[in-house]
Design a protein around this motif. Structure first.
Motif, PDB file in Angstrom:
ATOM      1  N   LEU B   2       0.826  -1.206   0.000  1.00  0.00           N
ATOM      2  CA  LEU B   2       0.000   0.000   0.000  1.00  0.00           C
ATOM      3  C   LEU B   2       0.859   1.254   0.000  1.00  0.00           C
ATOM      4  O   LEU B   2       1.798   1.381   0.776  1.00  0.00           O
ATOM      5  CB  LEU B   2      -0.889   0.016   1.252  1.00  0.00           C
ATOM      6  CG  LEU B   2      -1.904  -1.124   1.366  1.00  0.00           C
ATOM      7  CD1 LEU B   2      -2.679  -0.992   2.674  1.00  0.00           C
ATOM      8  CD2 LEU B   2      -2.856  -1.101   0.191  1.00  0.00           C
ATOM      9  N   ILE B   3       0.537   2.177  -0.868  1.00  0.00           N
ATOM     10  CA  ILE B   3       1.194   3.480  -0.847  1.00  0.00           C
ATOM     11  C   ILE B   3       0.086   4.536  -0.827  1.00  0.00           C
ATOM     12  O   ILE B   3      -1.077   4.220  -1.058  1.00  0.00           O
ATOM     13  CB  ILE B   3       2.111   3.690  -2.061  1.00  0.00           C
ATOM     14  CG1 ILE B   3       1.302   3.691  -3.364  1.00  0.00           C
ATOM     15  CG2 ILE B   3       3.197   2.637  -2.122  1.00  0.00           C
ATOM     16  CD1 ILE B   3       2.112   4.138  -4.572  1.00  0.00           C
ATOM     17  N   CYS B  28       5.364   2.983   7.444  1.00  0.00           N
ATOM     18  CA  CYS B  28       5.929   2.219   6.342  1.00  0.00           C
ATOM     19  C   CYS B  28       6.975   3.055   5.641  1.00  0.00           C
ATOM     20  O   CYS B  28       6.833   3.396   4.486  1.00  0.00           O
ATOM     21  CB  CYS B  28       4.856   1.818   5.362  1.00  0.00           C
ATOM     22  SG  CYS B  28       3.767   0.590   6.059  1.00  0.00           S
ATOM     23  N   ILE B  31       8.120   2.906   1.928  1.00  0.00           N
ATOM     24  CA  ILE B  31       7.093   2.491   0.995  1.00  0.00           C
ATOM     25  C   ILE B  31       6.606   3.703   0.238  1.00  0.00           C
ATOM     26  O   ILE B  31       6.916   3.890  -0.913  1.00  0.00           O
ATOM     27  CB  ILE B  31       6.001   1.682   1.710  1.00  0.00           C
ATOM     28  CG1 ILE B  31       6.672   0.427   2.267  1.00  0.00           C
ATOM     29  CG2 ILE B  31       4.888   1.351   0.754  1.00  0.00           C
ATOM     30  CD1 ILE B  31       5.770  -0.687   2.649  1.00  0.00           C
ATOM     31  N   TYR B 111      -2.469   0.632  -4.526  1.00  0.00           N
ATOM     32  CA  TYR B 111      -1.779  -0.641  -4.353  1.00  0.00           C
ATOM     33  C   TYR B 111      -0.747  -0.800  -5.455  1.00  0.00           C
ATOM     34  O   TYR B 111      -1.039  -0.612  -6.631  1.00  0.00           O
ATOM     35  CB  TYR B 111      -2.793  -1.779  -4.433  1.00  0.00           C
ATOM     36  CG  TYR B 111      -2.183  -3.146  -4.556  1.00  0.00           C
ATOM     37  CD1 TYR B 111      -2.166  -3.818  -5.780  1.00  0.00           C
ATOM     38  CD2 TYR B 111      -1.603  -3.768  -3.457  1.00  0.00           C
ATOM     39  CE1 TYR B 111      -1.598  -5.079  -5.893  1.00  0.00           C
ATOM     40  CE2 TYR B 111      -1.029  -5.030  -3.573  1.00  0.00           C
ATOM     41  CZ  TYR B 111      -1.031  -5.684  -4.795  1.00  0.00           C
ATOM     42  OH  TYR B 111      -0.470  -6.929  -4.908  1.00  0.00           O
ATOM     43  N   ILE B 112       0.481  -1.096  -5.040  1.00  0.00           N
ATOM     44  CA  ILE B 112       1.455  -1.499  -6.049  1.00  0.00           C
ATOM     45  C   ILE B 112       1.870  -2.929  -5.737  1.00  0.00           C
ATOM     46  O   ILE B 112       1.672  -3.404  -4.638  1.00  0.00           O
ATOM     47  CB  ILE B 112       2.680  -0.562  -6.105  1.00  0.00           C
ATOM     48  CG1 ILE B 112       3.427  -0.549  -4.787  1.00  0.00           C
ATOM     49  CG2 ILE B 112       2.272   0.832  -6.501  1.00  0.00           C
ATOM     50  CD1 ILE B 112       4.785   0.099  -4.920  1.00  0.00           C
ATOM     51  N   HIS B 113       2.408  -3.586  -6.702  1.00  0.00           N
ATOM     52  CA  HIS B 113       2.582  -5.023  -6.613  1.00  0.00           C
ATOM     53  C   HIS B 113       3.404  -5.435  -5.397  1.00  0.00           C
ATOM     54  O   HIS B 113       4.371  -4.796  -5.026  1.00  0.00           O
ATOM     55  CB  HIS B 113       3.291  -5.544  -7.872  1.00  0.00           C
ATOM     56  CG  HIS B 113       2.569  -5.165  -9.127  1.00  0.00           C
ATOM     57  ND1 HIS B 113       3.110  -5.344 -10.373  1.00  0.00           N
ATOM     58  CD2 HIS B 113       1.354  -4.610  -9.345  1.00  0.00           C
ATOM     59  CE1 HIS B 113       2.255  -4.941 -11.295  1.00  0.00           C
ATOM     60  NE2 HIS B 113       1.190  -4.479 -10.704  1.00  0.00           N
ATOM     61  N   GLY B 114       3.033  -6.553  -4.819  1.00  0.00           N
ATOM     62  CA  GLY B 114       3.802  -7.065  -3.699  1.00  0.00           C
ATOM     63  C   GLY B 114       2.988  -7.061  -2.420  1.00  0.00           C
ATOM     64  O   GLY B 114       2.089  -6.250  -2.255  1.00  0.00           O
ATOM     65  N   PHE B 115       3.298  -7.978  -1.541  1.00  0.00           N
ATOM     66  CA  PHE B 115       2.627  -7.984  -0.253  1.00  0.00           C
ATOM     67  C   PHE B 115       3.204  -6.887   0.615  1.00  0.00           C
ATOM     68  O   PHE B 115       4.355  -6.515   0.495  1.00  0.00           O
ATOM     69  CB  PHE B 115       2.814  -9.333   0.440  1.00  0.00           C
ATOM     70  CG  PHE B 115       1.944 -10.404  -0.139  1.00  0.00           C
ATOM     71  CD1 PHE B 115       2.427 -11.678  -0.334  1.00  0.00           C
ATOM     72  CD2 PHE B 115       0.634 -10.142  -0.499  1.00  0.00           C
ATOM     73  CE1 PHE B 115       1.628 -12.676  -0.866  1.00  0.00           C
ATOM     74  CE2 PHE B 115      -0.173 -11.131  -1.038  1.00  0.00           C
ATOM     75  CZ  PHE B 115       0.343 -12.403  -1.222  1.00  0.00           C
ATOM     76  N   GLN B 116       2.392  -6.398   1.509  1.00  0.00           N
ATOM     77  CA  GLN B 116       2.790  -5.319   2.399  1.00  0.00           C
ATOM     78  C   GLN B 116       4.081  -5.671   3.123  1.00  0.00           C
ATOM     79  O   GLN B 116       4.184  -6.705   3.747  1.00  0.00           O
ATOM     80  CB  GLN B 116       1.674  -5.070   3.408  1.00  0.00           C
ATOM     81  CG  GLN B 116       1.826  -3.807   4.186  1.00  0.00           C
ATOM     82  CD  GLN B 116       1.634  -2.568   3.328  1.00  0.00           C
ATOM     83  OE1 GLN B 116       1.732  -2.593   2.106  1.00  0.00           O
ATOM     84  NE2 GLN B 116       1.368  -1.455   3.952  1.00  0.00           N
ATOM     85  N   GLY B 117       5.056  -4.782   3.015  1.00  0.00           N
ATOM     86  CA  GLY B 117       6.281  -4.986   3.773  1.00  0.00           C
ATOM     87  C   GLY B 117       7.403  -5.576   2.949  1.00  0.00           C
ATOM     88  O   GLY B 117       8.523  -5.108   3.004  1.00  0.00           O
ATOM     89  N   LEU B 118       7.116  -6.597   2.202  1.00  0.00           N
ATOM     90  CA  LEU B 118       8.195  -7.251   1.478  1.00  0.00           C
ATOM     91  C   LEU B 118       8.597  -6.434   0.262  1.00  0.00           C
ATOM     92  O   LEU B 118       7.867  -5.597  -0.204  1.00  0.00           O
ATOM     93  CB  LEU B 118       7.767  -8.660   1.069  1.00  0.00           C
ATOM     94  CG  LEU B 118       7.394  -9.529   2.284  1.00  0.00           C
ATOM     95  CD1 LEU B 118       6.836 -10.850   1.832  1.00  0.00           C
ATOM     96  CD2 LEU B 118       8.587  -9.726   3.173  1.00  0.00           C
ATOM     97  N   THR B 119       9.793  -6.734  -0.227  1.00  0.00           N
ATOM     98  CA  THR B 119      10.361  -5.959  -1.328  1.00  0.00           C
ATOM     99  C   THR B 119       9.342  -5.752  -2.436  1.00  0.00           C
ATOM    100  O   THR B 119       8.693  -6.688  -2.857  1.00  0.00           O
ATOM    101  CB  THR B 119      11.565  -6.716  -1.911  1.00  0.00           C
ATOM    102  OG1 THR B 119      12.412  -7.055  -0.842  1.00  0.00           O
ATOM    103  CG2 THR B 119      12.328  -5.850  -2.890  1.00  0.00           C
ATOM    104  N   PRO B 120       9.234  -4.533  -2.912  1.00  0.00           N
ATOM    105  CA  PRO B 120       8.285  -4.296  -4.001  1.00  0.00           C
ATOM    106  C   PRO B 120       8.610  -5.166  -5.210  1.00  0.00           C
ATOM    107  O   PRO B 120       9.733  -5.572  -5.408  1.00  0.00           O
ATOM    108  CB  PRO B 120       8.468  -2.812  -4.322  1.00  0.00           C
ATOM    109  CG  PRO B 120       9.722  -2.415  -3.661  1.00  0.00           C
ATOM    110  CD  PRO B 120       9.956  -3.341  -2.527  1.00  0.00           C
ATOM    111  N   PHE B 121       7.600  -5.461  -5.963  1.00  0.00           N
ATOM    112  CA  PHE B 121       7.716  -6.398  -7.062  1.00  0.00           C
ATOM    113  C   PHE B 121       7.379  -5.780  -8.391  1.00  0.00           C
ATOM    114  O   PHE B 121       6.666  -4.806  -8.464  1.00  0.00           O
ATOM    115  CB  PHE B 121       6.708  -7.524  -6.853  1.00  0.00           C
ATOM    116  CG  PHE B 121       7.235  -8.631  -6.014  1.00  0.00           C
ATOM    117  CD1 PHE B 121       7.280  -8.504  -4.646  1.00  0.00           C
ATOM    118  CD2 PHE B 121       7.700  -9.788  -6.577  1.00  0.00           C
ATOM    119  CE1 PHE B 121       7.779  -9.515  -3.866  1.00  0.00           C
ATOM    120  CE2 PHE B 121       8.199 -10.810  -5.805  1.00  0.00           C
ATOM    121  CZ  PHE B 121       8.241 -10.677  -4.436  1.00  0.00           C
TER     122      PHE B 121
END
Lengths: 669, 200, 292
Positions: B2-3, B28, B31, B111-121
């Motif tokens: 989430l951004i 975050c 993020i 929402y940008i790709h990737g689960f919250q917290g983990l490296t963006p995808f």
């Protein structure tokens, strides 16, 4: 709360997909976003019996933390390429991100390898936050929470209605399940209790599914992804907070009445006092030394009389340290040993090294390592790197030295190059110090063939850490447990280089240094050149004022920067050689505490520049399993504080590492 | 992942007056949060001499922290007329559950790709609950294809790019390419049933 | 005939409801309509009611018009996006349909296609808003319509016996604000609750047609009590159904209860909407007993 991301597919589907495949390698993700329990069941446990039952031969089952972390997983897989041959069937047991990430990695070296998934990612209503809480957000990009009393209808209403309830609710529960509350009844009640029913009534909205558009999201995606991977793996981007003192010229702090000089302001053997109580001393006179290879002498920063030689509080060492206390005359009368030398080029390497030792020069970036020892590398050196990164927030002492004393930096570098006999040297400066970059480049142009190159690096913490710096500049990786000399490099801080210049050309020993004093509630922020041994209280009185002293329980005083600085309690400490800054920070309203549960979010792994798994250090410390931590390379930790900075559970990770290291060294003895 | 983006000012203009509390969540870190926009707004309020308080917090989504903070700041909150919150939708919901006052959202969440917290995808997973990756060579048709088609391309692609944006590659052409490289092109013949939206 | 004209005349309006079949043979449905020709003012046609896939409401309404009936075209938001909804509404106007009932619709999980993607692109409030825009000569994006714009009488739904009632009123007010002209309600079995409801909405001056569902059995009553929102069958009525099993089975008890309710509720509202759930043949008798 458990935000489990994936579950095993139905057995039939798995078997039909695998058909006649044998020779299976399983890559299993240990799952994220759940309360970490050291007694977690082996995830492979569900899958292995199923495969065995269907006569599949499992060659190996590898458990991987945060499988979707491309960098870490790629490292792991490329170490095992012998395992992943063309005739192997790889099964990935993870969520959709993990599967796609691993597929791309394996495709690179084994494009024909057959990769299958045996898991389905579990559908969720909306996205969760960085805590394991019920509330979720559907990122609709058009937040209506203002009109719904802070309860989201998009996530919580099964139909995603925006304008009121549907009428299907029974006993406050949604028509699709008696376990689910009717979101709109909750919204109505909340609006009522905050007196905003009218506002809710006025509200009318139709959702726009075209927003946000593909381009916007894609741009964010790419930008944030690139930023995360910039320069080196890991690292963070804390607020710089350098504006307060960026343009403050270096000012001489007043000579104190009393100086307290600990005989240890360096790595290595503590010095012995060369003076006794009652002695008159002159500015720059050596007052402490020891014949030990790794050590550096201490000099009097003032002219005056020795009034005490006794153990005193030390900012970095818990126990009191033997210190020489001098009462100053307030007039600088330089010692006879302070002799300028304009013809440094005619001095030999040994003579230069001797001066550096004699003048007590140590690493001024905070490590306080005796410079002459670093320069006497047992291994061949081909490159000198001058560290002008100053990646810690708030600090500007190195920056101001570069801007105001560029010649001292350049000449200091040339001196070091001569000592090391290297033909190439880099001055690395982060791009938030454009003026310094300009000035140094400009002044370098006045010279011919210095073989000194200024390299501008994108600002990221901790770019200034040796390993990150050498990897970025030269592409060389210091081996685990090693030092820059192992890869033919010597790194020196800009302040140290300037002190070398002072020592060689002005004959001045290390008796003062530039300290950035700043922070919240700072009435006189600045970059002060302070005599070593000056009581911190003097600085606090002048820069932070009486309000700090009266309310000091609301603040934290750090020596150094906010990330790696040491917390100072009490004012009866002196400024020492390694004091890069004195920063006043508000006490955080939520303290770090190892007792809060790790939620396995994976952020610490994302930001660790040493590519470690910091979450385990916290967990092992909690369970007192110190030796387990060694398997996770805890000794490589540079204690940069990135993991602490991002941990959403505010666990004391750096503290854990310190505890582990202490315990490991004790048990080794 | 989430951004947030700051909402257009008209959407929260109405609370920009005296006795305002602004809660800014910077949890975050890294993020994304429109820090510059928010700071500009604060400077504007200062210039207009509006009486307001700024409370900087992190991880507003964390109940433990938010509960403690709302207790510590009870008096300030009680005396405030309006509360403006800059955080993602999760944070706003959590803080609303502790403050019995009108809470105004200052940001829109994306929402940008990737689960919250983990490296963006770069890639994405739609959490459909019925993973199709075994049939598409490891490329997700739901997220790679703008229409989330399951049985092949639509025919709207031009030069390998999707009809909705000339910068977006046609997901199905990528999948077909992948399957060909893996000698699995016959998988495309398998009929995929429509998605089950009932899965939870 | 626009229902609003009947309301203006002060008539007590009577509507009933038929549900198309799960199949393409529509004859039976049209025969069902014949059973109430002349007895009701308009006939509602349900739209994939309860999320069970059936023959379309639009086509049924068209066939009813051909036979000289006045249909109320029910439109739910569950199955179509805003493009399809506007399109079908324009089609309705083109086919001579004048009365609409716009509602959200049950979630697909409740029906026989639980895996279907729930659309709900618009909700009942926004659908009313959109229809008004079409009436004003543009689609919801502001594009001008070709030719004369459609004209409708727009109806919506409300649950007068829902507990809590306030959220229903909250939404009802929004529907009226967007352009709802009359309401057909969820089934009512408790006149006192209905009276309380009418009291609250009196000032809005909007015609209400109270919903009447024929009680077919004790089992049905109990099921509704447990599962159906906004409906409560009081114990007294359940007792009445229990008392004479044969009478209930034949449908007579249900007919009597319905008629009685209509008589009691008539003075409170502007009409009645019957939901016979297949027992359209009983409707004439109910109306006779209720002296309508």
């Amino acid at each position: 709360m458990d935000y489990t991301k994936f579950r095993l597919k139905p057995e039939q589907e798995i078997i039909s997909v695998l058909k006649d495949k044998q020779n299976i390698v399983v890559l299993n993700c240990t799952k994220c976003f759940k309360e970490q329990d050291m007694n977690d069941q082996n995830e492979c446990g569900e899958l292995v019996p199923l495969l065995k039952k269907n006569n599949k031969k499992i060659i190996e089952c590898i458990e991987i933390d945060f499988l979707c972390n491309r960098h870490q997983t790629e490292k792991l897989i490329t170490k095992r390429t012998e395992l992943i041959k063309d005739d192997i069937t790889v099964i990935i047991y993870s969520c959709g991100f993990g599967i796609q990430a691993v597929t791309e990695i394996i495709n690179k070296f084994s494009p024909k390898c057959e990769i299958y998934t045996v898991a389905d990612t579990i559908p969720q209503d909306g996205h969760h936050g960085m805590a394991l809480s019920i509330e979720k957000c559907d990122s609709c990009a058009d937040c209506v929470l203002t009109y719904t009393g802070g309860i989201c209808p998009v996530v919580n209403c099964s139909k995603g209605l925006l304008n009121g309830p549907c009428g299907g609710a029974k006993n406050g529960k949604c028509e699709i399940s008696s376990d689910k509350d009717c979101a709109w009844e909750k919204i109505y009640n909340r609006l009522n209790s905050i007196g905003k029913i009218e506002l809710g009534k006025q509200f009318f909205k139709i959702r726009k599914y075209s927003k946000p558009d593909y381009k916007t999201i894609n741009n964010y995606n790419i930008t944030i992804y690139e930023k995360r991977l910039q320069n080196f793996f890991g690292g963070v981007y804390p607020d710089e907070n350098k504006e307060q003192t960026r343009n403050k010229q270096i000012i001489q702090f007043s000579i104190p009445k009393i100086v307290v000089l600990p005989l240890s302001q360096h790595t290595g053997a503590i010095c012995e006092p060369l003076v006794k109580i009652g002695d008159k001393v002159y500015t720059g006179q050596k007052i402490g030394d020891i014949q030990s290879f790794i050590s550096a002498p201490i000099h009097s920063p003032v002219t005056g009389k020795v009034v005490a030689i006794e153990p005193r509080k030390h900012p970095l060492i818990k126990k009191d340290v033997l210190s020489v206390v001098i009462e100053s005359d307030n007039i600088d009368e330089y010692d006879v040993s302070v002799v300028p030398n304009n013809e440094w080029e005619s001095l030999t390497k040994e003579e230069l090294l001797n001066i550096i030792r004699e003048k007590g020069i140590v690493g001024l970036g905070g490590a306080q390592f005796p410079t002459h020892v670093k320069l006497k590398s047992p291994k061949p050196i081909d490159t000198l790197v001058i560290n002008g990164c100053e990646c810690e927030p708030y600090l500007n002492s190195d920056y101001r030295i570069m801007v105001e004393r560029p010649y001292s930096v350049i000449f200091g570098t040339l001196i070091l190059m001569k000592i090391l006999n290297v033909t190439k040297s880099y001055i690395s400066i982060e791009d938030n110090k454009k003026e310094a970059i300009e000035i140094i480049k400009q002044k370098l142009d006045e010279f011919t063939n210095t073989n000194i190159e200024v390299i501008e690096l994108k600002t990221k913490y901790p770019q200034g850490a040796e390993r990150m710096l050498i990897k970025k500049l030269l592409g060389r990786e210091i081996p685990i447990g090693g030092l820059p000399l192992d890869v033919g490099v010597v790194v020196n801080n800009v302040g140290t280089v300037s002190a070398v210049y002072d020592a060689v050309i002005k004959g001045l020993p290390l008796i003062r240094r530039v300290v950035t004093v700043t922070g919240e509630n700072c009435i006189n922020p600045g970059n002060y050149e302070i005599r070593l041994g000056t009581p911190i209280e003097n600085v606090i009185d002048y820069c932070f004022g009486s309000e700090y002293k009266e309310n000091n329980n609301k603040f934290i005083l750090k020596m150094g920067g906010p990330m790696m600085g040491v917390e100072i309690s009490g004012f009866d400490m002196p400024i020492i050689k390694g004091t890069t800054g004195l920063i006043l920070l508000s006490k955080p309203d939520i303290e770090i505490n190892l007792q809060r549960k790790c939620i396995k979010c994976g952020r610490c792994v994302d930001v660790c520049p040493m590519e470690l798994f910091p979450l385990y250090f916290g967990l092992f410390t909690e369970n007192k399993q110190y030796s387990e931590a060694e398997k996770y390379n805890v000794l490589s930790c540079i204690e940069c504080g990135c993991c602490d900075y991002v941990c959403p559970s505010k666990r004391a990770l750096v503290q854990s590492v310190k505890e582990i290291k202490k315990n490991l060294s004790v048990s080794k003895k | 992942m989430l951004i947030t983006e700051i909402k257009p000012k008209e959407e929260f203009d109405i609370v920009l007056k005296d006795n305002l509390i602004i809660i800014i969540c910077k949890g975050c870190k890294e993020i994304y949060l429109p820090v510059v926009d928010i700071n500009n707004l604060i400077n504007e309020l200062k210039e207009k001499k509006i009486k307001f308080d700024t409370i900087n917090v992190d991880y507003l989504c964390n109940h433990e922290y938010t509960k403690l903070r709302t207790i510590n700041l009870k008096e300030k909150i009680d005396n405030a007329d309006n509360i403006l919150v800059f955080s993602c939708g999760v944070g706003v919901q959590v803080v609303s559950s502790y403050i019995n006052k009108h809470v105004v959202a200052g940001c829109n969440t994306l929402y940008i790709h990737g689960f919250q917290g983990l490296t963006p995808f770069i890639i994405n997973c739609e959490q459909c609950g019925q993973c199709f990756l075994n049939y598409t060579g490891g490329l997700c048709p739901i997220t790679a294809c703008s229409k989330s088609l399951l049985n092949g391309p639509c025919g709207g692609a031009k030069n390998g790019k999707c009809e909705i944006d000339p910068e977006k590659e046609c997901g199905w052409e990528k999948i077909i390419d992948r399957l060909q490289k893996k000698n699995q092109i016959e998988l495309l013949q398998i009929y995929q049933n429509p998605r089950k939206y009932s899965l939870k | 005939m626009f229902l609003r004209d009947l309301f203006k005349q002060g008539k007590f309006v009577i509507t009933s409801e038929i549900g198309p079949p799960k199949g393409c043979e529509i004859e039976e449905t049209l025969k069902e309509a014949e059973m109430i020709r002349g007895k009701v003012d308009a006939i509602n046609v349900t739209d994939n009611q309860s999320s069970v896939m059936r023959f379309g409401s639009l086509a049924t309404c068209h066939l009813l018009i051909e036979k000289g009936f006045d249909p109320v075209f029910q439109v739910v938001c569950r199955d179509r996006n805003r493009i399809a909804l506007q399109s079908d509404i324009l089609s309705a106007a083109g086919l001579g349909i004048k009365n609409l009932l716009l509602l959200t619709g049950d979630h697909p999980l409740l029906g026989d296609h639980p895996d279907a993607k729930p659309v709900f692109d618009l909700d009942s409030v926004s659908l009313i808003h959109v229809v008004k825009q079409l009436e004003n000569g543009t689609d919801m994006m502001g594009n001008k319509l070709v030719g004369e714009p459609p004209k409708f009488c727009i109806g919506a739904v409300v649950s007068p016996c829902a507990e809590p009632l306030d959220p229903q009123l909250f939404k009802m007010e929004k529907k009226i604000k967007q352009g709802a002209e009359f309401f057909q309600t969820q089934a009512v079995y408790e006149p006192d609750k209905f009276a309380k409801f009418m009291d609250k909405v009196k000032s809005w001056n909007i015609p209400i047609l109270v919903g009447i569902v024929i009680l077919k059995s004790v089992g049905m009553a109990k099921y509704m009590n447990e599962k159906v929102a906004g409906v409560h069958v009081p114990d007294t009525l359940i007792e009445e159904l229990k008392k004479d099993k044969e009478k209930t089975k034949s449908g007579q008890t249900g007919v009597e209860i319905a008629a009685r309710l209509i008589k009691e509720l008539k003075p409170l509202c502007q009409g009645v909407h019957l939901m016979p759930l297949g027992w359209t043949d009983k409707v004439p008798e109910i109306l006779k007993l209720a002296e309508l």
